[in-house]
Design a protein around this motif. Sequence first.
Motif, PDB file in Angstrom:
ATOM      1  N   THR A  87       0.304  -1.461   0.143  1.00 11.86           N
ATOM      2  CA  THR A  87      -0.032  -0.359  -0.256  1.00 11.86           C
ATOM      3  C   THR A  87       0.600   0.976   0.173  1.00 11.86           C
ATOM      4  OG1 THR A  87      -1.299  -1.530   1.253  1.00 11.86           O
ATOM      5  CG2 THR A  87      -2.256   0.550   0.676  1.00 11.86           C
ATOM      6  N   GLY A  88       1.808   1.500   0.685  1.00 10.41           N
ATOM      7  CA  GLY A  88       3.076   1.912   0.474  1.00 10.41           C
ATOM      8  C   GLY A  88       3.416   3.296  -0.342  1.00 10.41           C
ATOM      9  N   LEU A  89       3.974   1.825  -0.854  1.00 13.30           N
ATOM     10  CA  LEU A  89       5.177   1.808  -1.850  1.00 13.30           C
ATOM     11  C   LEU A  89       4.753   1.619  -3.396  1.00 13.30           C
ATOM     12  CD1 LEU A  89       8.098  -0.615  -0.274  1.00 13.30           C
ATOM     13  CD2 LEU A  89       7.819   2.229  -0.115  1.00 13.30           C
ATOM     14  N   LEU A  90       3.371   0.887  -3.797  1.00 12.50           N
ATOM     15  CA  LEU A  90       3.567   1.024  -4.898  1.00 12.50           C
ATOM     16  C   LEU A  90       2.905   1.871  -5.086  1.00 12.50           C
ATOM     17  CD1 LEU A  90       2.094  -2.874  -5.255  1.00 12.50           C
ATOM     18  CD2 LEU A  90       4.037  -1.916  -6.643  1.00 12.50           C
ATOM     19  N   PRO A  91       2.398   2.385  -6.435  1.00 10.49           N
ATOM     20  CA  PRO A  91       2.107   3.606  -7.201  1.00 10.49           C
ATOM     21  C   PRO A  91       0.358   3.303  -6.989  1.00 10.49           C
ATOM     22  CG  PRO A  91       3.023   2.801  -8.774  1.00 10.49           C
ATOM     23  CD  PRO A  91       4.062   1.842  -7.241  1.00 10.49           C
ATOM     24  N   PRO A  92      -0.567   4.098  -6.765  1.00 13.11           N
ATOM     25  CA  PRO A  92      -1.795   3.821  -6.949  1.00 13.11           C
ATOM     26  C   PRO A  92      -2.456   4.137  -7.796  1.00 13.11           C
ATOM     27  CG  PRO A  92      -0.982   6.587  -6.371  1.00 13.11           C
ATOM     28  CD  PRO A  92      -0.128   5.544  -6.185  1.00 13.11           C
ATOM     29  N   THR A  93      -3.362   2.782  -7.550  1.00 10.72           N
ATOM     30  CA  THR A  93      -4.393   2.391  -9.000  1.00 10.72           C
ATOM     31  C   THR A  93      -4.592   3.320  -9.588  1.00 10.72           C
ATOM     32  OG1 THR A  93      -5.773   1.931  -7.413  1.00 10.72           O
ATOM     33  CG2 THR A  93      -3.601   0.134  -7.965  1.00 10.72           C
TER      34      THR A  93
ATOM     35  N   GLU B 290       3.475  11.941   2.219  1.00 10.27           N
ATOM     36  CA  GLU B 290       1.563  11.724   1.636  1.00 10.27           C
ATOM     37  C   GLU B 290       2.434  11.530   0.110  1.00 10.27           C
ATOM     38  OE1 GLU B 290      -0.977  14.723   2.781  1.00 10.27           O
ATOM     39  OE2 GLU B 290       0.294  15.861   1.785  1.00 10.27           O
ATOM     40  N   ASP B 291       3.825  11.378  -0.533  1.00  9.81           N
ATOM     41  CA  ASP B 291       4.058  10.912  -1.233  1.00  9.81           C
ATOM     42  C   ASP B 291       4.315   9.256  -1.109  1.00  9.81           C
ATOM     43  OD1 ASP B 291       3.304  13.396  -2.115  1.00  9.81           O
ATOM     44  OD2 ASP B 291       5.515  14.397  -2.540  1.00  9.81           O
ATOM     45  N   ARG B 292       4.508   9.204  -2.709  1.00  4.29           N
ATOM     46  CA  ARG B 292       5.671   7.219  -2.665  1.00  4.29           C
ATOM     47  C   ARG B 292       6.476   7.715  -2.318  1.00  4.29           C
ATOM     48  NH1 ARG B 292       6.683   4.315  -8.046  1.00  4.29           N
ATOM     49  NH2 ARG B 292       7.513   2.234  -6.606  1.00  4.29           N
TER      50      ARG B 292
ATOM     51  N   VAL C 112       6.317 -10.790   0.413  1.00  2.00           N
ATOM     52  CA  VAL C 112       6.804  -9.501   1.262  1.00  2.00           C
ATOM     53  C   VAL C 112       7.926  -9.047   0.895  1.00  2.00           C
ATOM     54  CG1 VAL C 112       7.954  -8.023   3.159  1.00  2.00           C
ATOM     55  CG2 VAL C 112       6.790  -9.760   3.532  1.00  2.00           C
ATOM     56  N   ARG C 113       9.385  -9.791   0.164  1.00  3.59           N
ATOM     57  CA  ARG C 113      10.168  -9.283  -0.719  1.00  3.59           C
ATOM     58  C   ARG C 113       9.498  -8.845  -2.052  1.00  3.59           C
ATOM     59  NH1 ARG C 113      16.062  -9.637  -0.983  1.00  3.59           N
ATOM     60  NH2 ARG C 113      15.578 -11.275   1.018  1.00  3.59           N
ATOM     61  N   LYS C 114       8.209  -9.734  -2.481  1.00  2.00           N
ATOM     62  CA  LYS C 114       8.377  -9.194  -4.116  1.00  2.00           C
ATOM     63  C   LYS C 114       7.537  -7.797  -3.765  1.00  2.00           C
ATOM     64  CE  LYS C 114       4.731 -10.711  -7.087  1.00  2.00           C
ATOM     65  NZ  LYS C 114       3.764 -11.278  -7.272  1.00  2.00           N
ATOM     66  N   ALA C 115       6.940  -7.334  -2.739  1.00  5.51           N
ATOM     67  CA  ALA C 115       6.269  -5.870  -2.371  1.00  5.51           C
ATOM     68  C   ALA C 115       7.506  -4.870  -2.105  1.00  5.51           C
ATOM     69  CB  ALA C 115       5.756  -6.087  -0.948  1.00  5.51           C
ATOM     70  N   VAL C 116       8.817  -4.880  -1.988  1.00  5.36           N
ATOM     71  CA  VAL C 116       9.662  -4.479  -1.814  1.00  5.36           C
ATOM     72  C   VAL C 116      10.552  -4.321  -2.421  1.00  5.36           C
ATOM     73  CG1 VAL C 116      11.697  -4.530  -0.430  1.00  5.36           C
ATOM     74  CG2 VAL C 116      10.114  -5.101   1.355  1.00  5.36           C
ATOM     75  N   SER C 117      10.827  -5.451  -3.652  1.00  8.81           N
ATOM     76  CA  SER C 117      11.525  -4.880  -4.647  1.00  8.81           C
ATOM     77  C   SER C 117      10.454  -4.280  -5.919  1.00  8.81           C
ATOM     78  CB  SER C 117      11.382  -6.172  -5.709  1.00  8.81           C
ATOM     79  OG  SER C 117      10.739  -7.030  -5.488  1.00  8.81           O
TER      80      SER C 117
ATOM     81  N   GLY D  72      12.090   1.778  -9.710  1.00  5.87           N
ATOM     82  CA  GLY D  72      12.534   3.054  -9.688  1.00  5.87           C
ATOM     83  C   GLY D  72      12.960   4.404  -9.107  1.00  5.87           C
ATOM     84  N   TYR D  73      12.678   4.216  -8.298  1.00  4.68           N
ATOM     85  CA  TYR D  73      13.472   4.360  -6.456  1.00  4.68           C
ATOM     86  C   TYR D  73      14.924   5.247  -6.575  1.00  4.68           C
ATOM     87  CZ  TYR D  73      15.061   6.735  -2.621  1.00  4.68           C
ATOM     88  OH  TYR D  73      15.669   7.560  -1.355  1.00  4.68           O
TER      89      TYR D  73
END
Lengths: 788, 349
Positions: free
Chosen positions: B242-248, B296-298, B334-339, B344-345
């Motif tokens: 929720t926090g790291l992926l770009p908002p849909t 507030e921003d990704r 979890v690892r997948k979510a992190v990566s 792009g960061y």
Amino acid sequence: MGKRKVGALEKVEADLPNLQHKIRRDPVSYKDDFASQYHQYESHREIFMRAPGSATDAGLISLRELIDFVAHVADCYPEITKSFPEDLMNLITLHHTDLEPELREKIVGSLVLLRKKDVIDSSALLQTLFPLLTTTPSKSLRALLFQKILSDLRSSNAKTKNHRLNRTIQTVLFNLVVSDRTSSKGLWAVKLTRELWKRQIWTDSKTVEIMKEASLSDNEKVILGGVRFFLGGDKEREELAEEESDDEPDIDMGKLRHQAGINKKTRKQSKSLEKAAATVKRRERKKNQPHPLNFSALHLLHDPQGFAETLFQKHLQNTKSKLNLEQKLLVLQLVSRLVGLHRLTVISLYSYFLKYLTPRQPSVTSFLASLAQSTHSLVPPDVLEPLIQKIANEFVSEAAAAEVASAGLNAIREICVRQPLAMNETLLQDLVMYKSSKDKGVMMAAKGLLSLYREVGADLLRKKDRGKAATMELKLGERKQRRFGEEDIGGIEGLELLEAYKEEERKRKREAKGLPADAGADGEGNGDGDEEEEEDEDEDDWGAWNIEDEEDSDDSGGWINVESDGEIDISDSDSDRETKPSAAKKAKLDKKANPAARDVDVDGAAAEEEEENADAEAEAEAARQRVLNLATTRILTPADLAKLQELRTQASVSKLLPETQRRLHAAAKIQAAAAASHNRHVDDPLTAAEIEGLAMLSHKQDKESRDAAVKAAKGERNEHKSSAALRKEKLRSQGKSTTNKEKARKKNFLMTLGKARFKQKRSLVETQKVLKGHVERSKRGGRRGNNG
Amino acid sequence: MGSSAKKKKEKKQDFQKAKLKVGKTKPKASNFTDTSFSSKAIVVNQQSLAANAPTQAALFNHHLSLLTHRSDTQRRESLSFLTTALSTRPVHTPPPQPFGVILPKLFPLVLDGSGGVRQQLLKLVKCLSGDEVDDHVDEILLYIRAGMTHLAPDIRSSSLDLLEWLLDVSGLEVVSCAGGWVKTLQCFLALLGWRVETGTASKWTSTSTSLAGTAKPTFGKAGSDGKYLVKKLHALALFLRTGLLPPTEDGLIGKQDIITFPLWQTEQHLLPKRSACFAHLNLFGAPRDEESEMYEDREDRQGIFAEKFQPTIERGLDNARKEGGEVGRAAASVRKAVSEGMEGYSREF
């Protein structure tokens, strides 16, 4: 939100005390658990900060418990809990009014705990707590804060004085008093300062300065706090010190050792013995320590003249002052004590008294006492004269009641003791006439005045009142009235006594050595012998530098004793010389044993000396010189000072001897008078009770007071019993048993029967044996014998 | 002797059975205590004078107030009443009390000692929708964080359930509210027992850290630890996603643009629809530190995550993956979510 009851099972899961205990034993392994609990604390704090007013009973664990937990183990994890003390300080500073009481107390307690664990320092703690003390509306919190602040100050001054902390706190208190003079917040400063003064934690002039400012404030409570401190703070301090030294029970080491030898030898027993020995040693050391030199508050004032003047103008002369009579009297007492003690000049003070010197004035005796107290030898007599005149007119007349008259006479005497020049001849003669009053109080007061003026101004009295000694001295021109502003040549009180004592000692020593006691009789021939002897003696003196440790003294290496030659040839014929010279030390002991006898001895010797000497004046001059010599040529050792003190007390005892014995020597009498005036310390206040004096003799006691006196004399005897029964009861209460005789008397009749019956059936031989045995026993002194 | 005979008689009396007689009252026992009392009036403590049944609204308020009752059964029953009341109300009808009143009363129950109450609470919140909760996210998050670090494992686990629900309902609010990102992540680390390494001082303890999460004995009741760990990891994965992926992006934006064709970016110029829309400026609160700041921003979130948490989390994940099984699979997610999230960061200096 009502308080929810926590079930036993719920508790087991959320057991902070258990975790706390485990953390205490092994902080490293439970770091994670602590971290998570710290998070818990932080989230609870945030929840709380959202609505500080509402109750915070959130679930199983309340914020209070978490704070308690974190405070207890904060020292184990300094990095994690870095911001914890600051958080607590902010929390209580900002929200102390709307926190619930328990949480508030817990926060204060936790802060103090953190201070004890040295997580925060004292000044941070006090700077948080002190502002709360003055602002919080809650009484219980104030009491808690006061106690915590006080105990923190005490503990941080326990080992050594923490001067930096004391200075900061004193400055804070000073500012508190000075910043807003009308508010009653200064009362906290007064309370705190007084408490710390009492416990001898603060003894410096800065403390006194705080109190001075307090007594000059505009709020009555604060004024009274300050004034009361000056009037009673030192006495309170002394009493506390005495109490502390008294309440330690005595430990009898010999008894304990004996018990340890007999009782079962356990480790506990031996430990307790060691402990007792350590205590005894510590006490011994404490006893030998030099007495802390504590000046009284009145002596530590920087500007007594300014203080007295401002006090007088602000609270007494000022017509807008809001103080009532009682409070004004306290202030007046302080002003008059300051004036009397420091010999200040506040002229307008005396005219202020004039208004109040009437018998109808409430608590007039206090006014009289204050007036007497504010009199000293540098007050111009013409200022006092109208006051004395007024007292005489208002109080001392045939029409006035006996108590009134005696109070007036006492007051006049107290004033005249301090400034004898304030009295004029006609008034004095008038007042002295009251010595034949029927009332005992008045009579004694008048006699007091008479005897005072026999000493200080006999020429004002009528001839028949002067008394023998004064008349003779007047005739010889020895007595001179002291003039205004004249001062005694400074000296050490009782130094002549010490000198006489030393002289005596010297003679005794010479006798012990077989030399003639009188050095002067030897002539100039063996002058060096004398010198030598002097030195010997001196070394002895230096050896006995300290009173306690006489054995470990070393002699004062390169010191040369410079003695004037005149000191040797002073004493001449000594008629009742001691015939049996013993060892010097023995003589010394004897001296100590019967001081009174020796005193009379000395007096007698001196009297004869005077008769024999033709040129008495020259002798007196020489004596004065001698005394001066002693003061200027020698350093008085502590042993000397102790002896001096002893001699002084002896002198004051001897003055209580009957007049006939004392009259032998005029000097002794003067000395006695001096001692009487010095009997009371200069610092001690004059009270209204002393002015009222013997007024209670003037009227008969009523029945109740008489009964009370009888009851007091009777003691605790509350029921009618024979004195024997009472004695027995007393013995029983002391744990003592009955005597053999008593036991025999109480023995059951049936038990004695057999013996009595047997007695009758004895044969003659048996009777003889018994009787012989009896005689034998009585010779030996009982069954067990009395000759061992 | 007279006295001993008397004593004997007394003793005997103790064991004699009292005779009962018809028509007489039973004799009182020797230890009888008279508990009767007289009173001038009879006071009835609670009485209802209402003739008709209470309205639904009154009942609702009553049960709302019973949420702080000391009996946990009562609390649970009240919650279930509220659940039915909220779920069965007609569409578009407001509840008897505004949500601003209801929700603050519900939140403290996150930390409730009784499991049944917490279960019921979860049921209740599940019938709330996102826009009803949005305004109170930061408040409930406080309670959830407190629950996540609670001493009792059951409360920890149920607060994870609540967090998952909250992420479902209004995920963006959760990660962007004040303290919502960093503090919650810290809570996760504490929950998983993954320690943030500071400097070189803890070199010796690093071995014990590697075991953390499974083998290390922790204080408190040992629950079903393995299953519990999986749950934690799932929650973490959800949170990170929720926090790291770009908002849909919804496809609606293009449509809206078409509708209001001549006007561009009307949204920005309209009055805001949510409350406290300037909260990020923090005009009135106490100054915020790094932890309680709003991210507030990704990009902001990615930055702080890379800086403070990524190494620790990755080390922890490595260890968890080694365990294999369900835990390993959860760790992989979890690892997948992190990566994916950190795609792009790039660290900027």
